[in-house]
Motif scaffolding. Structure first.
Motif, PDB file in Angstrom:
ATOM      1  N   LYS A 215     -14.629   7.358 -11.546  1.00  0.00           N
ATOM      2  CA  LYS A 215     -14.915   6.084 -10.879  1.00  0.00           C
ATOM      3  C   LYS A 215     -15.415   6.272  -9.443  1.00  0.00           C
ATOM      4  O   LYS A 215     -15.729   5.293  -8.759  1.00  0.00           O
ATOM      5  CB  LYS A 215     -13.644   5.218 -10.844  1.00  0.00           C
TER       6      LYS A 215
ATOM      7  N   ASP B 292     -11.444   9.789  -8.006  1.00  0.00           N
ATOM      8  CA  ASP B 292     -10.936   8.562  -8.641  1.00  0.00           C
ATOM      9  C   ASP B 292     -11.224   8.674 -10.136  1.00  0.00           C
ATOM     10  O   ASP B 292     -12.294   8.292 -10.603  1.00  0.00           O
ATOM     11  CB  ASP B 292     -11.652   7.352  -8.031  1.00  0.00           C
TER      12      ASP B 292
ATOM     13  N   ARG C 297       0.859  -1.197   0.000  1.00  0.00           N
ATOM     14  CA  ARG C 297       0.000   0.000   0.000  1.00  0.00           C
ATOM     15  C   ARG C 297       0.891   1.242   0.000  1.00  0.00           C
ATOM     16  O   ARG C 297       1.243   1.805   1.053  1.00  0.00           O
ATOM     17  CB  ARG C 297      -0.931   0.016   1.209  1.00  0.00           C
TER      18      ARG C 297
ATOM     19  N   ARG D 141       2.026  -6.750  -9.768  1.00  0.00           N
ATOM     20  CA  ARG D 141       2.401  -6.059  -8.519  1.00  0.00           C
ATOM     21  C   ARG D 141       2.559  -7.019  -7.343  1.00  0.00           C
ATOM     22  O   ARG D 141       3.093  -6.630  -6.311  1.00  0.00           O
ATOM     23  CB  ARG D 141       1.429  -4.947  -8.172  1.00  0.00           C
TER      24      ARG D 141
ATOM     25  N   THR E 240      -7.143  -7.659  -8.366  1.00  0.00           N
ATOM     26  CA  THR E 240      -7.302  -6.280  -8.841  1.00  0.00           C
ATOM     27  C   THR E 240      -5.943  -5.717  -9.230  1.00  0.00           C
ATOM     28  O   THR E 240      -4.959  -5.932  -8.540  1.00  0.00           O
ATOM     29  CB  THR E 240      -7.891  -5.402  -7.711  1.00  0.00           C
ATOM     30  N   HIS E 241      -5.891  -5.054 -10.362  1.00  0.00           N
ATOM     31  CA  HIS E 241      -4.688  -4.409 -10.892  1.00  0.00           C
ATOM     32  C   HIS E 241      -3.647  -5.395 -11.422  1.00  0.00           C
ATOM     33  O   HIS E 241      -2.522  -4.998 -11.734  1.00  0.00           O
ATOM     34  CB  HIS E 241      -4.024  -3.486  -9.861  1.00  0.00           C
TER      35      HIS E 241
ATOM     36  N   GLU F 134      -1.131   8.573 -11.530  1.00  0.00           N
ATOM     37  CA  GLU F 134      -0.623   7.326 -12.084  1.00  0.00           C
ATOM     38  C   GLU F 134      -0.413   7.419 -13.596  1.00  0.00           C
ATOM     39  O   GLU F 134      -1.283   7.950 -14.314  1.00  0.00           O
ATOM     40  CB  GLU F 134      -1.634   6.215 -11.769  1.00  0.00           C
TER      41      GLU F 134
ATOM     42  N   PHE G  89      -5.830  -3.284 -15.370  1.00  0.00           N
ATOM     43  CA  PHE G  89      -5.974  -2.203 -14.387  1.00  0.00           C
ATOM     44  C   PHE G  89      -7.318  -2.399 -13.675  1.00  0.00           C
ATOM     45  O   PHE G  89      -8.334  -2.669 -14.351  1.00  0.00           O
ATOM     46  CB  PHE G  89      -5.934  -0.840 -15.087  1.00  0.00           C
TER      47      PHE G  89
ATOM     48  N   HIS H 228       1.404   3.000 -10.489  1.00  0.00           N
ATOM     49  CA  HIS H 228       0.356   3.516  -9.598  1.00  0.00           C
ATOM     50  C   HIS H 228       1.000   4.333  -8.463  1.00  0.00           C
ATOM     51  O   HIS H 228       0.922   3.957  -7.291  1.00  0.00           O
ATOM     52  CB  HIS H 228      -0.393   2.301  -9.040  1.00  0.00           C
TER      53      HIS H 228
ATOM     54  N   LYS I  94     -13.454   5.702   2.111  1.00  0.00           N
ATOM     55  CA  LYS I  94     -12.700   4.614   1.468  1.00  0.00           C
ATOM     56  C   LYS I  94     -11.427   4.334   2.269  1.00  0.00           C
ATOM     57  O   LYS I  94     -11.027   3.180   2.429  1.00  0.00           O
ATOM     58  CB  LYS I  94     -12.357   4.962   0.019  1.00  0.00           C
TER      59      LYS I  94
HETATM   60  O1  TA6 Z   1      -5.990   3.861  -9.270  1.00  0.00           O
HETATM   61  C1  TA6 Z   1      -7.113   4.124  -8.450  1.00  0.00           C
HETATM   62  C2  TA6 Z   1      -7.749   2.798  -8.044  1.00  0.00           C
HETATM   63  O2  TA6 Z   1      -8.165   2.071  -9.173  1.00  0.00           O
HETATM   64  C3  TA6 Z   1      -8.891   3.085  -7.085  1.00  0.00           C
HETATM   65  O3  TA6 Z   1     -10.142   2.734  -7.653  1.00  0.00           O
HETATM   66  C4  TA6 Z   1      -8.556   2.240  -5.857  1.00  0.00           C
HETATM   67  O4  TA6 Z   1      -9.155   0.965  -5.936  1.00  0.00           O
HETATM   68  C5  TA6 Z   1      -7.030   2.163  -5.956  1.00  0.00           C
HETATM   69  O5  TA6 Z   1      -6.791   1.982  -7.340  1.00  0.00           O
HETATM   70  C6  TA6 Z   1      -6.361   1.134  -5.087  1.00  0.00           C
HETATM   71  O6  TA6 Z   1      -6.613  -0.145  -5.564  1.00  0.00           O
HETATM   72  P1  TA6 Z   1      -6.063  -1.381  -4.657  1.00  0.00           P
HETATM   73  O7  TA6 Z   1      -6.365  -2.618  -5.430  1.00  0.00           O
HETATM   74  O8  TA6 Z   1      -4.573  -1.144  -4.488  1.00  0.00           O
HETATM   75  O9  TA6 Z   1      -6.768  -1.261  -3.350  1.00  0.00           O
END
Ligand code: TA6
Length: 296
Positions: A189, A210, A70, A96, A91-92, A268, A80, A165, A249
């Motif tokens: 978003k 976002d 984080r 990573r 996610t992402h 980013e 992404f 990011h 959040k």
């Molecule tokens: O880049 C912004 C984002 O897509 C937000 O929507 C938020 O989810 C952030 O990334 C962090 O994502 P993560 O999967 O690291 O909690």
């Protein structure tokens, strides 16, 4: 961990154990100090000589194999967020959370350059996802910081989304202004956000933000509290993502302190959503970002 010949590391570069006893490369030169974890090839520090740290990491960050850090500069790819299909995990993407290998390290006029590689065949690629995708990541640490991510598609080609990011350390996001996005279209978003918007003037922050901007140009992060402007210039990037979680959040994230959101801002360097890149089999795409500082 792939073997690193510590004797071959240039002056000012050492391999050690950081948080969570994870392998970390530490760079200490007259120009700057930096850290890069092999987990996700995540840059977690860049502090030019005489300056405050530029990169932010949560006090609650988990330094755990297979988990994203984080903060720092997480590498998002081959997708992404939830991906273009909106159902991808993690996610992402898996770049990573994978352990990257240090391929080589050298000192030059621009600073210390580290080159990392990732082969899907050696990573924990989710079932059903192609495992013949490869990554290369080049980090040059000096009075500026340049990061360059190259993704190479496998035999099936790839609809690539990627992002560096970057979490920036700011004095108070409510006092920060982001310049360079005036007129850019963006996908909002944040809760209640619309899909199609156009930025009017500079970006300021009064709530959860976002946004995925369609923008290839440089941006400035003006931070009066730290009396500095961070300039981000980029190449090979069609999207600029701007994110601050704000109160709700931030409270929802276990690895993010409830009161940390004013001290950070993500800007980013990406290719996301409409900015994704279509790669034929074996083709590559390189996304590059350079950070520099100047006093306000
Ligand atoms: O880049 C912004 C984002 O897509 C937000 O929507 C938020 O989810 C952030 O990334 C962090 O994502 P993560 O999967 O690291 O909690």
């Amino acid at each position: 961990m792939a073997h690193i010949d510590e004797a071959a590391l240039p002056e000012g570069v050492t391999l050690g154990r950081g948080h969570g006893d994870l392998p970390v490369l530490r760079i200490e030169t007259p120009a700057a100090r930096a850290e890069v974890y092999l987990l996700g090839a995540t840059v977690t520090e860049w502090t030019p000589a005489g300056a405050d740290p530029v990169i932010w990491v949560s006090e609650q960050a988990l330094f755990r194999t297979g988990t994203g850090i984080r903060g720092g500069i997480p590498l998002c790819a081959p997708w992404f967020g939830p991906g273009l299909s909106k159902d991808k995990k993690p996610t992402h993407g898996w770049f990573r959370t994978a352990e990257w290998a240090l391929a080589d390290a050298e000192s030059g006029a621009d600073g210390v350059t580290l080159r990392f590689t990732l082969d899907g065949a050696d990573a924990d690629v989710p079932d059903g996802e192609p495992a013949d995708i490869r990554g290369e990541y080049v980090v040059t640490v000096g009075t500026t910081l340049t990061t360059s991510l190259t993704v190479t598609a496998g035999a099936d080609g790839l609809e690539l989304e990627d992002a560096m990011h970057t979490y920036f350390a700011v004095s108070d996001v409510r006092e920060v202004t982001v310049t360079g996005l005036d007129g850019a279209r963006y996908f909002d978003k944040a809760p209640g956000g619309r899909a199609v918007n156009a930025q009017s003037g500079d970006v300021t922050f009064t709530r959860e933000t976002d946004r995925v901007y369609q923008s290839t140009g440089p941006v400035g992060i003006l931070d009066p509290g730290k009396k500095r402007r961070i300039t981000l210039t980029k190449d090979g990037s069609a999207s600029t993502v701007v994110w601050n979680p704000w109160t709700a959040k931030a409270a929802d994230m276990a690895d993010f302190g409830d009161d940390e959101w004013p001290s950070m801002l993500c800007v980013e360097t990406a290719n996301a959503l409409a900015g994704h890149v279509t790669l034929e089999a074996g083709a590559s795409h390189t996304t590059t970002a350079t950070l520099s500082l100047e006093a306000l």
